[in-house]
Structures are given as C-alpha cells and as structure tokens.
Design a protein around this motif. Sequence first.
Motif, PDB file in Angstrom:
ATOM      1  N   TYR A  93       5.309   0.537  -8.362  1.00 29.83           N
ATOM      2  CA  TYR A  93       5.934  -0.512  -7.562  1.00 29.83           C
ATOM      3  C   TYR A  93       5.231  -0.649  -6.224  1.00 29.83           C
ATOM      4  N   ASP A  94       5.200  -1.862  -5.697  1.00 35.00           N
ATOM      5  CA  ASP A  94       4.814  -2.114  -4.320  1.00 35.00           C
ATOM      6  C   ASP A  94       5.754  -1.276  -3.443  1.00 35.00           C
ATOM      7  N   LEU A  95       5.276  -0.780  -2.303  1.00 33.61           N
ATOM      8  CA  LEU A  95       6.096   0.109  -1.477  1.00 33.61           C
ATOM      9  C   LEU A  95       7.435  -0.506  -1.081  1.00 33.61           C
ATOM     10  N   GLU A  96       7.439  -1.756  -0.710  1.00 34.43           N
ATOM     11  CA  GLU A  96       8.699  -2.389  -0.276  1.00 34.43           C
ATOM     12  C   GLU A  96       9.686  -2.492  -1.437  1.00 34.43           C
ATOM     13  N   ILE A  97       9.191  -2.856  -2.612  1.00 35.94           N
ATOM     14  CA  ILE A  97      10.062  -2.933  -3.799  1.00 35.94           C
ATOM     15  C   ILE A  97      10.560  -1.534  -4.166  1.00 35.94           C
ATOM     16  N   ALA A  98       9.674  -0.539  -4.095  1.00 36.48           N
ATOM     17  CA  ALA A  98      10.073   0.842  -4.388  1.00 36.48           C
ATOM     18  C   ALA A  98      11.164   1.293  -3.427  1.00 36.48           C
ATOM     19  N   GLU A 129       7.091   4.714   5.766  1.00 37.88           N
ATOM     20  CA  GLU A 129       6.613   4.337   7.103  1.00 37.88           C
ATOM     21  C   GLU A 129       5.187   4.847   7.332  1.00 37.88           C
ATOM     22  N   GLU A 130       4.885   6.014   6.797  1.00 41.40           N
ATOM     23  CA  GLU A 130       3.559   6.617   6.931  1.00 41.40           C
ATOM     24  C   GLU A 130       2.478   5.737   6.295  1.00 41.40           C
ATOM     25  N   HIS A 131       2.848   4.968   5.276  1.00 42.54           N
ATOM     26  CA  HIS A 131       1.877   4.134   4.564  1.00 42.54           C
ATOM     27  C   HIS A 131       2.088   2.647   4.830  1.00 42.54           C
ATOM     28  N   ASP A 132       2.872   2.317   5.841  1.00 44.90           N
ATOM     29  CA  ASP A 132       3.154   0.926   6.173  1.00 44.90           C
ATOM     30  C   ASP A 132       1.861   0.171   6.482  1.00 44.90           C
TER      31      ASP A 132
END
Length: 95
Positions: free
Chosen positions: A13-18, A70-73
Amino acid sequence: METHHIRLIDNSYDLEIAKQLLDKFISQKIAFIEDRINETDPNDDDELNQLKLRISDLNSESRSLDLLIEEHDGEHVEMEIGCTIVMSIKKIETT
C-alpha cells in the motif's frame, strides 16, 4: 482439528493508504475492547485491568506507526502489510 484462513489485508500500500487502513483497524480493535469493558463485571479487576492494558498497548503501537510513517513522509515508498487470520477449531472434552 478444523482450520480456516482469511487473507485479510495482505498487500502493498501507499503509505497514506496504509496509515488509513491500520488506523481503522486499531480504532476498531479499541472500540471492541471498550465494548468488552462495558460488558465486564465491574468487580472483575483482573479482566478490566487486562483490557485497559491492551488499549494502552494499541495506543502505543499507533504512535509508533505514526512515527514510522512520519520518518518516510514525502518519499515514494510502499508499505507491505501481511495479515492473515488463521482460525483453528478444536473440540473441548468435557467430563
């Protein structure tokens, strides 16, 4: 023993969707535990404390997830999530 599997959210998943998906799972689990607290005998301190501790643990896990994301934003990354429920049913022998 009978076994059944439910492949719940195994995917990338994309980070935001995850984050949305995992936040929803965590919030639903907390709501489930809160319902259990409301249904538990108020004198059952051991059970109530165990349920409250689980909510605290889930809140900590949610904060850890927020920090990880947040670390991978801003990066173009995906999160791989594996969650398969394995249920086994066994008969309980009564005497």
